[in-house]
Design a protein around this motif. Structure first.
Motif, PDB file in Angstrom:
ATOM      1  N   ALA A   1     -16.343   5.199 -24.774  1.00 41.38           N
ATOM      2  CA  ALA A   1     -16.836   5.619 -25.064  1.00 41.38           C
ATOM      3  C   ALA A   1     -16.570   5.939 -27.109  1.00 41.38           C
ATOM      4  O   ALA A   1     -17.855   6.061 -27.852  1.00 41.38           O
ATOM      5  N   ALA A   2     -15.684   6.018 -26.650  1.00 44.08           N
ATOM      6  CA  ALA A   2     -15.136   6.425 -28.307  1.00 44.08           C
ATOM      7  C   ALA A   2     -15.665   5.246 -29.291  1.00 44.08           C
ATOM      8  O   ALA A   2     -15.902   6.101 -30.415  1.00 44.08           O
ATOM      9  N   LEU A   3     -14.858   4.386 -29.101  1.00 44.24           N
ATOM     10  CA  LEU A   3     -15.966   2.684 -29.898  1.00 44.24           C
ATOM     11  C   LEU A   3     -17.354   3.289 -30.092  1.00 44.24           C
ATOM     12  O   LEU A   3     -17.706   2.771 -30.985  1.00 44.24           O
ATOM     13  N   THR A   4     -17.671   3.542 -29.308  1.00 44.20           N
ATOM     14  CA  THR A   4     -19.429   3.103 -28.832  1.00 44.20           C
ATOM     15  C   THR A   4     -19.708   4.520 -30.518  1.00 44.20           C
ATOM     16  O   THR A   4     -20.554   4.376 -31.351  1.00 44.20           O
ATOM     17  N   ARG A   5     -18.833   5.884 -30.466  1.00 40.38           N
ATOM     18  CA  ARG A   5     -18.959   7.239 -30.647  1.00 40.38           C
ATOM     19  C   ARG A   5     -18.619   6.249 -32.315  1.00 40.38           C
ATOM     20  O   ARG A   5     -19.825   6.556 -33.216  1.00 40.38           O
ATOM     21  N   GLN A   6     -18.022   5.454 -32.141  1.00 42.47           N
ATOM     22  CA  GLN A   6     -17.517   5.017 -34.243  1.00 42.47           C
ATOM     23  C   GLN A   6     -18.210   3.890 -34.829  1.00 42.47           C
ATOM     24  O   GLN A   6     -18.465   4.068 -35.619  1.00 42.47           O
ATOM     25  N   LEU A   7     -18.682   3.309 -33.641  1.00 39.37           N
ATOM     26  CA  LEU A   7     -19.830   2.708 -34.373  1.00 39.37           C
ATOM     27  C   LEU A   7     -20.565   2.873 -34.560  1.00 39.37           C
ATOM     28  O   LEU A   7     -21.722   2.587 -35.202  1.00 39.37           O
ATOM     29  N   ALA A   8     -21.113   3.777 -33.877  1.00 38.62           N
ATOM     30  CA  ALA A   8     -23.015   4.649 -34.054  1.00 38.62           C
ATOM     31  C   ALA A   8     -22.564   5.140 -35.348  1.00 38.62           C
ATOM     32  O   ALA A   8     -23.954   5.264 -36.528  1.00 38.62           O
TER      33      ALA A   8
ATOM     34  N   ASP B   1     -20.322   4.380 -37.961  1.00 39.01           N
ATOM     35  CA  ASP B   1     -20.767   3.486 -38.872  1.00 39.01           C
ATOM     36  C   ASP B   1     -21.688   2.736 -39.051  1.00 39.01           C
ATOM     37  O   ASP B   1     -22.016   2.786 -40.283  1.00 39.01           O
ATOM     38  N   ARG B   2     -22.765   2.423 -37.938  1.00 43.60           N
ATOM     39  CA  ARG B   2     -24.085   1.970 -38.536  1.00 43.60           C
ATOM     40  C   ARG B   2     -25.142   3.299 -39.578  1.00 43.60           C
ATOM     41  O   ARG B   2     -25.652   2.723 -40.517  1.00 43.60           O
TER      42      ARG B   2
END
Length: 190
Positions: A127-134, A136-137
């Protein structure tokens, strides 16, 4: 007096391995107990048996019930990975307990890209990586938009500079034409 057990003695009660074929090209080895120097032969025997009998593309080693692992066990995990790779098979470790996971990571035997943890920590990390990816996008979109605005601003500055050059060139041409005509040719009394 009992003879000492060899490392490959399948009757060692401190380690149990249950082998299950989960798909056509997939085997699951559920490991229970302690993976140590004296029991690690059982793991390599199970991997060898799976490779010879089924020729799987993936062997999943479920470590949920593995209570302990020592240096000999860590070495055997590496050897099992090598044997699987030589047979064009992927060895995946799954569900290691925190203490076992820590040792696997320290020894370089836990591969983050292929091994998985079905735990709340893994879910939270995902979930943290998904939030970071969002995030970053979003930042990339902002940077792209800023770059486009800067490009447009630079283009406007370039256009203004060209217009100023044309204006200065026209002004110089008028001044030169007046000089060629001589004094008083502009209609003023001099």
């Amino acid at each position: 007096m009992d003879a000492p057990r060899s490392p490959r003695d399948p009757r060692d009660p401190s380690l149990t391995i249950t082998m299950t074929q989960t798909a056509v090209e997939e085997m699951r080895l559920a490991v229970t107990g302690e993976l140590s120097r004296t029991t690690s032969g059982q793991l390599i025997d199970a991997v060898d048996h799976a490779l010879a009998a089924v020729q799987p593309r993936t062997i999943q080693v479920d470590l949920a019930e593995l209570s302990d692992i020592d240096a000999g066990g860590l070495r055997i995990v590496g050897l099992a990975r090598q044997r699987c790779a030589a047979a064009d098979c992927r060895l995946q470790l799954r569900n290691a307990r925190p203490a076992v996971l820590r040792l696997l990571r320290i020894a370089g035997q836990w591969h983050e890209t292929t091994d998985t943890q079905n735990s709340s920590a893994t879910i939270e990390r995902h979930a943290a990586l998904t939030r970071q990816l969002a995030h970053d996008r979003r930042m990339m979109t902002i940077h792209v938009n800023n770059a486009a605005a800067l490009h447009a601003s630079a283009q406007e500055s370039t256009d203004r500079a060209h217009a100023m050059r044309r204006y200065n060139a026209a002004l110089r041409a008028r001044v030169a034409a007046r000089r060629r005509r001589g004094p008083g040719s502009d209609g003023s009394a001099g």
